[in-house]
Scaffold this motif. Sequence first.
Motif, PDB file in Angstrom:
ATOM      1  N   LEU A  76       0.863  -1.182   0.000  1.00  0.00           N
ATOM      2  CA  LEU A  76       0.000   0.000   0.000  1.00  0.00           C
ATOM      3  C   LEU A  76       0.894   1.225   0.000  1.00  0.00           C
ATOM      4  O   LEU A  76       1.975   1.209   0.566  1.00  0.00           O
ATOM      5  N   VAL A  77       0.427   2.249  -0.621  1.00  0.00           N
ATOM      6  CA  VAL A  77       1.227   3.479  -0.658  1.00  0.00           C
ATOM      7  C   VAL A  77       1.060   4.189   0.689  1.00  0.00           C
ATOM      8  O   VAL A  77      -0.048   4.431   1.135  1.00  0.00           O
ATOM      9  N   THR A  78       2.178   4.461   1.353  1.00  0.00           N
ATOM     10  CA  THR A  78       2.063   5.177   2.633  1.00  0.00           C
ATOM     11  C   THR A  78       1.852   6.657   2.330  1.00  0.00           C
ATOM     12  O   THR A  78       1.978   7.100   1.197  1.00  0.00           O
ATOM     13  N   MET A  79       1.562   7.381   3.374  1.00  0.00           N
ATOM     14  CA  MET A  79       1.376   8.833   3.187  1.00  0.00           C
ATOM     15  C   MET A  79       2.669   9.422   2.642  1.00  0.00           C
ATOM     16  O   MET A  79       2.701  10.423   1.988  1.00  0.00           O
ATOM     17  N   SER A  80       3.798   8.716   2.956  1.00  0.00           N
ATOM     18  CA  SER A  80       5.074   9.319   2.486  1.00  0.00           C
ATOM     19  C   SER A  80       5.469   8.697   1.156  1.00  0.00           C
ATOM     20  O   SER A  80       6.592   8.733   0.744  1.00  0.00           O
ATOM     21  N   ASP A  81       4.494   8.038   0.505  1.00  0.00           N
ATOM     22  CA  ASP A  81       4.736   7.504  -0.852  1.00  0.00           C
ATOM     23  C   ASP A  81       5.785   6.414  -0.938  1.00  0.00           C
ATOM     24  O   ASP A  81       6.227   6.075  -2.007  1.00  0.00           O
ATOM     25  N   GLU A  82       6.241   5.867   0.228  1.00  0.00           N
ATOM     26  CA  GLU A  82       7.104   4.682   0.090  1.00  0.00           C
ATOM     27  C   GLU A  82       6.154   3.489  -0.072  1.00  0.00           C
ATOM     28  O   GLU A  82       5.008   3.533   0.319  1.00  0.00           O
ATOM     29  N   LYS A  83       6.736   2.415  -0.582  1.00  0.00           N
ATOM     30  CA  LYS A  83       5.901   1.199  -0.671  1.00  0.00           C
ATOM     31  C   LYS A  83       6.329   0.273   0.455  1.00  0.00           C
ATOM     32  O   LYS A  83       7.499   0.129   0.745  1.00  0.00           O
ATOM     33  N   THR A  84       5.373  -0.309   1.142  1.00  0.00           N
ATOM     34  CA  THR A  84       5.775  -1.206   2.212  1.00  0.00           C
ATOM     35  C   THR A  84       4.715  -2.294   2.390  1.00  0.00           C
ATOM     36  O   THR A  84       3.557  -2.085   2.079  1.00  0.00           O
ATOM     37  N   SER A  85       5.154  -3.448   2.865  1.00  0.00           N
ATOM     38  CA  SER A  85       4.162  -4.490   3.124  1.00  0.00           C
ATOM     39  C   SER A  85       3.529  -4.182   4.482  1.00  0.00           C
ATOM     40  O   SER A  85       4.176  -3.706   5.391  1.00  0.00           O
ATOM     41  N   LEU A  86       2.263  -4.445   4.592  1.00  0.00           N
ATOM     42  CA  LEU A  86       1.543  -4.030   5.796  1.00  0.00           C
ATOM     43  C   LEU A  86       1.043  -5.202   6.606  1.00  0.00           C
ATOM     44  O   LEU A  86       0.073  -5.086   7.324  1.00  0.00           O
ATOM     45  N   MET A  87       1.666  -6.353   6.433  1.00  0.00           N
ATOM     46  CA  MET A  87       1.101  -7.475   7.177  1.00  0.00           C
ATOM     47  C   MET A  87       1.344  -7.274   8.667  1.00  0.00           C
ATOM     48  O   MET A  87       0.694  -7.835   9.507  1.00  0.00           O
ATOM     49  N   GLU A  88       2.368  -6.427   9.009  1.00  0.00           N
ATOM     50  CA  GLU A  88       2.669  -6.226  10.436  1.00  0.00           C
ATOM     51  C   GLU A  88       2.065  -4.908  10.912  1.00  0.00           C
ATOM     52  O   GLU A  88       1.966  -3.954  10.131  1.00  0.00           O
ATOM     53  N   PRO A  89       1.671  -4.794  12.180  1.00  0.00           N
ATOM     54  CA  PRO A  89       1.191  -3.510  12.694  1.00  0.00           C
ATOM     55  C   PRO A  89       2.266  -2.442  12.503  1.00  0.00           C
ATOM     56  O   PRO A  89       3.443  -2.733  12.522  1.00  0.00           O
ATOM     57  N   THR A  90       1.822  -1.240  12.243  1.00  0.00           N
ATOM     58  CA  THR A  90       2.824  -0.187  12.053  1.00  0.00           C
ATOM     59  C   THR A  90       2.260   1.122  12.584  1.00  0.00           C
ATOM     60  O   THR A  90       1.044   1.313  12.604  1.00  0.00           O
ATOM     61  N   GLU A  91       3.128   1.988  12.997  1.00  0.00           N
ATOM     62  CA  GLU A  91       2.695   3.288  13.491  1.00  0.00           C
ATOM     63  C   GLU A  91       2.386   4.227  12.314  1.00  0.00           C
ATOM     64  O   GLU A  91       1.509   5.040  12.348  1.00  0.00           O
ATOM     65  N   ALA A  92       3.194   4.043  11.214  1.00  0.00           N
ATOM     66  CA  ALA A  92       3.040   5.009  10.104  1.00  0.00           C
ATOM     67  C   ALA A  92       1.645   4.824   9.511  1.00  0.00           C
ATOM     68  O   ALA A  92       1.145   3.713   9.412  1.00  0.00           O
ATOM     69  N   TRP A  93       1.011   5.942   9.149  1.00  0.00           N
ATOM     70  CA  TRP A  93      -0.291   5.825   8.520  1.00  0.00           C
ATOM     71  C   TRP A  93      -0.145   5.327   7.099  1.00  0.00           C
ATOM     72  O   TRP A  93       0.745   5.739   6.390  1.00  0.00           O
ATOM     73  N   HIS A  94      -0.997   4.404   6.720  1.00  0.00           N
ATOM     74  CA  HIS A  94      -1.076   3.972   5.320  1.00  0.00           C
ATOM     75  C   HIS A  94      -2.512   4.227   4.900  1.00  0.00           C
ATOM     76  O   HIS A  94      -3.385   4.417   5.718  1.00  0.00           O
ATOM     77  N   THR A  95      -2.766   4.201   3.597  1.00  0.00           N
ATOM     78  CA  THR A  95      -4.145   4.493   3.187  1.00  0.00           C
ATOM     79  C   THR A  95      -4.634   3.447   2.186  1.00  0.00           C
ATOM     80  O   THR A  95      -3.838   2.807   1.500  1.00  0.00           O
ATOM     81  N   PHE A  96      -5.947   3.290   2.144  1.00  0.00           N
ATOM     82  CA  PHE A  96      -6.602   2.532   1.069  1.00  0.00           C
ATOM     83  C   PHE A  96      -7.645   3.452   0.457  1.00  0.00           C
ATOM     84  O   PHE A  96      -8.431   4.070   1.172  1.00  0.00           O
ATOM     85  N   THR A  97      -7.612   3.559  -0.854  1.00  0.00           N
ATOM     86  CA  THR A  97      -8.594   4.405  -1.548  1.00  0.00           C
ATOM     87  C   THR A  97      -9.382   3.583  -2.553  1.00  0.00           C
ATOM     88  O   THR A  97      -8.786   2.829  -3.321  1.00  0.00           O
ATOM     89  N   GLU A  98     -10.735   3.695  -2.516  1.00  0.00           N
ATOM     90  CA  GLU A  98     -11.512   3.162  -3.623  1.00  0.00           C
ATOM     91  C   GLU A  98     -11.847   4.334  -4.538  1.00  0.00           C
ATOM     92  O   GLU A  98     -12.452   5.327  -4.108  1.00  0.00           O
TER      93      GLU A  98
END
Length: 302
Positions: free
Chosen positions: A9-31
């Motif tokens: 998922l694209v994070t707010m900071s536009d890096e790409k990261t796998s999100l299977m683990e809990p994370t503090e950084a906000w990530h987004t999903f957009t339809e």
Amino acid sequence: MKTDLKPELVTMSDEKTSLMEPTEAWHTFTEWSDTGVGLTWKITRMLESVKTEYQQIDLYETEGDGKLLVHDGAVMLTERFESQYHDALVHSAMLISPNPRRVLVIGGGDGGTLREVLRHPEVEVACQVEIDDEVVRIAKEYLPTMAKAYDDPRVDLVIGDGLAYVRDTEPDSWDVILVDSTDPVGPAVPLFEEPFYNDIKRALTEDGVMASQIADPTFHNDHLVTVIKRLEKIFPQARPYTAPVQMYPSGVWGFALVSKGPDLDTVDDERAMVIERDSKHWSRETHASSFGMPNWLRRKLL
Ligand code: SAM
């Protein structure tokens, strides 16, 4: 055949990261709608991501709307707003039916539609035909407020194709049929076509009522109009209705109600009072207003 995809998922900071683990950084999903309008959630965790024989299923934890269920990139539901959709799909049809003893649900693997059906004491059999057993597994594991419906002894869960089930079911055997399918993609395509609707008509009793989710009346109104005109050719009464559904990009969803007998404007008042008393959204008032269409759409439906 299921493979575990680890989507990024694209994070707010536009890096790409796998999100299977809990994370503090906000990530987004957009339809995104096809006109470039999007509905975005802040994601705190990805809980499931599986590719089944039928679809890609992703389940996220969101910051404010509870869990978010996505099939092939299209939002199915959020915990916060799912009842807007399930109330609208179920209660008008159930209360127009004079005696909804036998109810058939096509799709609806999350269990939300089934939960609302089972609130009607007249129901003796609630048969649900869901093509993808992974949806039921995920619902039972993560969406208990909906999947609790599967524990009810009146439920008969069939894992199979709703198209074939309705084609092969006994004629004149269902009082209410509810089509809670995905949008017209993959196995859901034929669930919006004439052969299926003719089979529904044959499967319904003489007082039979059917409700189906159809489309977003803002972004996909052509599909809504096409389906309504198709239903009008097959059933003595067929009408579109809408409901506010804040988990979908335009905030509104379009449904269809058809009847072989009972008048679509008339709900059983006594039974309706009981249902509306405990409903989060559905009432006789929302039922009456749900048939109101904006002029531009009314004109397209003529
Ligand atoms: N209730 C949710 C909502 O709020 O929109 C979405 C509906 S439910 C998740 C849609 C289901 O329809 C999916 O689980 C999908 O597997 C199922 N489905 C699609 N085509 C089908 C078919 N031909 N027969 C049975 N189920 C089908």
